[in-house]
Motif scaffolding. Structure first.
Motif, mmCIF file in Angstrom:
data_model
loop_
_atom_site.group_PDB
_atom_site.id
_atom_site.type_symbol
_atom_site.label_atom_id
_atom_site.label_comp_id
_atom_site.label_asym_id
_atom_site.label_seq_id
_atom_site.Cartn_x
_atom_site.Cartn_y
_atom_site.Cartn_z
ATOM 1 N N GLY A 527 -6.790 4.991 9.318
ATOM 2 C CA GLY A 527 -5.211 4.767 9.067
ATOM 3 C C GLY A 527 -4.565 4.453 10.210
ATOM 4 N N LEU A 551 -7.904 -0.190 7.585
ATOM 5 C CA LEU A 551 -8.161 0.024 6.255
ATOM 6 C C LEU A 551 -8.343 1.428 5.715
ATOM 7 C CD1 LEU A 551 -8.189 -1.484 3.682
ATOM 8 C CD2 LEU A 551 -10.702 -1.971 3.803
ATOM 9 N N LEU A 555 -7.202 5.501 -0.311
ATOM 10 C CA LEU A 555 -6.554 4.617 -1.338
ATOM 11 C C LEU A 555 -6.561 3.242 -1.073
ATOM 12 C CD1 LEU A 555 -3.234 6.894 -1.684
ATOM 13 C CD2 LEU A 555 -4.933 6.804 -3.088
ATOM 14 N N GLU A 556 -7.372 2.843 -0.155
ATOM 15 C CA GLU A 556 -7.835 1.389 0.386
ATOM 16 C C GLU A 556 -6.225 0.743 0.856
ATOM 17 O OE1 GLU A 556 -10.428 0.778 0.923
ATOM 18 O OE2 GLU A 556 -11.840 1.206 -0.685
ATOM 19 N N GLU A 557 -5.623 1.522 1.700
ATOM 20 C CA GLU A 557 -4.212 1.189 2.180
ATOM 21 C C GLU A 557 -4.570 0.393 3.717
ATOM 22 O OE1 GLU A 557 -2.989 4.941 2.725
ATOM 23 O OE2 GLU A 557 -1.957 5.122 0.777
ATOM 24 N N VAL A 558 -3.619 -0.893 3.485
ATOM 25 C CA VAL A 558 -3.497 -1.746 4.859
ATOM 26 C C VAL A 558 -2.674 -1.352 5.538
ATOM 27 C CG1 VAL A 558 -3.730 -3.742 5.490
ATOM 28 C CG2 VAL A 558 -4.678 -3.540 3.347
ATOM 29 N N TRP A 559 -3.058 -0.911 6.689
ATOM 30 C CA TRP A 559 -1.930 -0.253 7.828
ATOM 31 C C TRP A 559 -1.672 -1.171 8.929
ATOM 32 C CZ3 TRP A 559 1.095 4.138 7.119
ATOM 33 C CH2 TRP A 559 0.480 5.066 6.323
ATOM 34 N N PHE A 565 4.966 2.609 6.893
ATOM 35 C CA PHE A 565 4.310 2.726 5.460
ATOM 36 C C PHE A 565 3.296 1.531 5.374
ATOM 37 C CE2 PHE A 565 8.514 4.388 5.020
ATOM 38 C CZ PHE A 565 8.530 5.504 4.517
ATOM 39 N N PRO A 566 2.276 1.877 4.744
ATOM 40 C CA PRO A 566 1.020 0.935 4.531
ATOM 41 C C PRO A 566 1.462 -0.436 3.681
ATOM 42 C CG PRO A 566 0.538 2.620 2.983
ATOM 43 C CD PRO A 566 1.865 2.853 3.956
ATOM 44 N N ILE A 568 0.272 -2.430 0.533
ATOM 45 C CA ILE A 568 -0.422 -2.074 -0.533
ATOM 46 C C ILE A 568 -0.737 -3.546 -1.349
ATOM 47 C CG2 ILE A 568 -0.573 -0.951 -2.698
ATOM 48 C CD1 ILE A 568 -0.383 0.811 -0.396
ATOM 49 N N ARG A 571 -5.274 -4.254 -6.713
ATOM 50 C CA ARG A 571 -6.712 -3.913 -6.571
ATOM 51 C C ARG A 571 -7.376 -5.115 -7.090
ATOM 52 N NH1 ARG A 571 -8.233 0.677 -4.486
ATOM 53 N NH2 ARG A 571 -6.743 2.290 -4.711
ATOM 54 N N LEU A 576 -7.904 -8.101 -0.343
ATOM 55 C CA LEU A 576 -8.391 -6.605 -0.352
ATOM 56 C C LEU A 576 -9.971 -6.707 -0.360
ATOM 57 C CD1 LEU A 576 -7.865 -3.622 -0.244
ATOM 58 C CD2 LEU A 576 -7.522 -3.842 -2.608
#
Length: 677
Positions: A527, A551, A555-559, A565-566, A568, A571, A576
């Protein structure tokens, strides 16, 4: 995009002789290799009006930044050099024949002391004879099971073979006479190798002599009224005949040939080949290639280079049947003849059984192309869409054609390692994968990274490990870039002939250096803390042309660095999916390396710590004495008797083992308190 006129050689500089040429990009990477009867004529064709070039050729010349060439004496030498360079540099714009599936081979490891028959896939290994490929692995096992009655050679793994020798009992196959049991000395090394050579001879198509030999032995046994032996030989003959029946007889004159056929459309071509040995189809294989602007004769030429370039003489047949002859078929035939060591007939069959077989192979190629187009359409679209989504979402100036992903792996601070995986054009490029041993990421209350502290497990700072790995990777890149700049200055002063691209090529191996090329995008597993740590490394090194994201697993967030904030991604996003594949591949690669080091650490001995004692000499030492305990008890004179170990190394081994024995903690019987040996 570069302007081709910026690096176009002067017409008078290019020789009119035959030779091989290479295009390089701005980073020095070889992107295309070609050959020509006249270098001047061929290279001039690349620097005409860009609008008149084929789209892929146009992309190649605008991606390139320099061109170089090597003059050879004839076209056969040009063929050999072109194949060597394509294999060495794997240029991006050269035709690549991709197997439409993974084919199993029946392999015999003739390079081992006791050859073994087994099913193998993938790249061919040196010292191993291959037969096939077969459509299914079970077909190989059925054939092998039949032939082991007549050729009882070893099929077991190294571990099973060694264990049987230790206990003095063979495995089940040894008891049922489907193995000659060299593990327990029933046959000598020479006798077992003779069995393996006969097996290879039979599989290569020389079947008649073995059947006739068994028939004669059966008749002799019957004449001597040894009916039990005669019945056994009769069953062996039946096993050989059933094995032969599994290979379809297509040519009645015991022909040895490879029959190629091709089916193509505007964009792609599918190739099929039937390997015919002794008149029977011994294997089948297929490839798919993107055509671009290459004509079918050129495709056939490159195909034959790829198929036979790395083959042993036994792999090149007497006849090579193709759908159309290449432009320089005579020189290609000379090249194949040189590989085989005997005459090779390269031709197009016109009539008869061989023409009918060619039609059968062509129908297989047409079906293969149809299947490939259905499967490939979605794949090409998905990869293009993934790269486009990442470019738009991360606001990158260009699509990330080269992406590198890093991951760290350890268990409670032991054997800390990291991995770097590379995806180019959305596909893994495994030759560019790298592994790292991390040494400087231990927490304040931990011990060394290769072992637990006395008062508990080692504490490892994952962000520090990531900093170390990225620093090592990009410092190497900066060193290479600085060296390239120095070479460029020297080139302007007339002191260097290779130009700035030479810095990215290892002068010893001729291959690209390990970290010579920068990525468009770096992905770290983690993260915001991991991303910020990675960005700090890039800032410290002054690298501002490489994008960075992280990654997070949960929550599979991309930072993105510097953002609270990431990002999103949906899905269902192809971008992704690509990031997830990268992360999972980096994790798999790191875990595999960690397990290898952990297993090696668990099985290592004091011999591993002796300076100058490599793996080969260590193996010879253990083979000579049988165990470390016996080596420790040996004198220097006895150690010197081992092949490859001289007086100085023998003294080092003896001194090290003696010192280790004095400092070792003695074992004590917990019941009696007696010191054990």
């Amino acid at each position: 995009m570069a302007d081709p006129s910026s690096y176009r050689p002067k017409p008078g500089e290019i020789p009119a002789d035959p030779g091989v040429y290479r295009f390089r990009d701005a980073a020095g990477r070889v992107i295309y290799v070609g050959k020509a009867k006249s270098l001047r004529s061929r290279l001039s064709s690349y620097f005409q009006d860009i609008a008149a070039l084929h789209p892929r050729t146009r992309t190649m010349v605008t991606t390139g930044a320099s061109v170089e060439w090597t003059v050879v004496s004839n076209e056969v030498e040009a063929l050999q050099l072109e194949y060597s360079w394509i294999k060495e540099f794997d240029p991006r714009f050269n035709v690549k024949y991709r197997d439409d599936k993974s084919y199993p081979y029946l392999a015999v490891t003739m390079g081992e002391e006791f050859p073994r028959a087994q099913v193998l896939r993938g790249a061919k290994r040196k010292g191993t004879r291959y037969f096939g490929p077969y459509a299914h692995a079970w077909a190989i096992r059925e054939t092998l099971d039949l032939l082991l009655r007549v050729f009882p050679m070893r099929t077991c793994s190294g571990g099973v073979f060694k264990r049987a020798g230790q206990v003095g009992r063979p495995c089940l196959l040894g008891y049922i006479d489907k193995c000659s049991a060299p593990c327990v000395g029933r046959v000598s090394e020479q006798e077992h190798r003779a069995i393996a050579e006969d097996f290879c001879d039979f599989m290569a198509g020389n079947t008649t002599k073995f059947v006739k030999r068994l028939e004669q032995r059966m008749k002799d046994a019957a004449a001597e009224m040894d009916y039990e032996q005669a019945a056994r030989l009769r069953d062996d003959i039946g096993a050989l005949q059933r094995a032969l029946e599994k290979s379809a007889m297509v040519l009645g004159d015991a022909t040895d040939a490879d029959v190629f056929a091709l089916a193509d459309d505007e964009l792609e071509a599918a190739v099929q080949v039937f390997h015919v040995r002794g008149g029977r189809v011994r294997g089948q294989r297929g490839w798919v290639v993107e055509k671009d602007d290459e004509a079918v004769p050129d495709l056939v030429e490159h195909l034959l280079q790829q198929v036979y370039g790395g083959e042993s003489p036994e792999g090149v047949p007497r006849e090579v049947l193709v759908p159309v002859l290449p432009e320089d078929a005579a020189h290609l035939g000379q090249w194949l003849t040189g590989l085989r060591g005997a005459q090779v007939d390269l031709r197009v069959p016109q009539r008869g059984d061989k023409r009918a077989l060619m039609d059968t192979v062509r129908r297989n190629a047409e079906q293969s192309l149809a299947r490939h187009k259905v499967a490939r359409a979605g794949d090409l679209t998905a990869r293009s869409l993934a790269l486009e989504e990442l470019q738009q979402t991360l606001e990158l100036p260009d699509a990330p054609l080269r992406i590198e992903c890093f991951d760290v792996s350890h268990i409670q601070g032991t054997q800390v390692v990291a991995s770097m995986v590379v995806f180019e054009d959305g596909l893994p490029r495994k030759s560019e994968y790298r592994r790292f041993i991390v040494r400087g990421a231990v927490g304040a209350d931990g011990g060394g990274v290769d072992g637990a502290a006395a008062d508990g497990p080692v504490q490892v700072d994952d962000t520090a490990a990531m900093r170390e790995v990225l620093t090592r990777r990009f410092r190497r890149y900066l060193d290479d870039r600085s060296e390239a700049t120095d070479l460029e200055v020297d080139d302007r002063l007339g002191e260097d002939e290779d130009g700035p691209a030479g810095a990215r090529i290892d002068p010893d191996t001729g291959r690209p250096r390990r970290f010579a090329y920068p990525p468009n995008l770096v992905v770290v597993d983690g993260g915001l803390p991991q991303v910020n740590a990675a960005q700090a490394v890039l800032d410290e090194l002054g690298i501002d042309d490489v994008a960075l994201v992280g990654l997070a697993k949960r929550l599979e967030e991309v930072w993105v660095p510097g953002q609270d904030f990431p990002v999103i991604l949906p899905r269902t996003s192809e971008g992704l999916y690509l990031l997830q594949r990268l992360r999972d591949e980096a994790h798999r690669f790191a875990i595999t390396f960690h397990r290898q080091r952990r297993s090696k650490a668990m099985t290592s001995s004091v011999l591993d710590t002796i300076p100058g004692l490599g793996a080969t000499r260590r193996k010879a030492l253990l083979k000579h004495f049988g165990s470390v305990k016996k080596v420790r008890a040996a004198t220097e004179e006895q150690i010197r008797e081992v092949p490859g170990i001289g007086p100085a190394l023998a003294a080092t081994i003896h001194t090290t083992l003696a010192a280790e024995q004095q400092t070792a903690t003695p074992a004590v019987n917990v019941t009696t308190g007696e010191v054990l040996d």
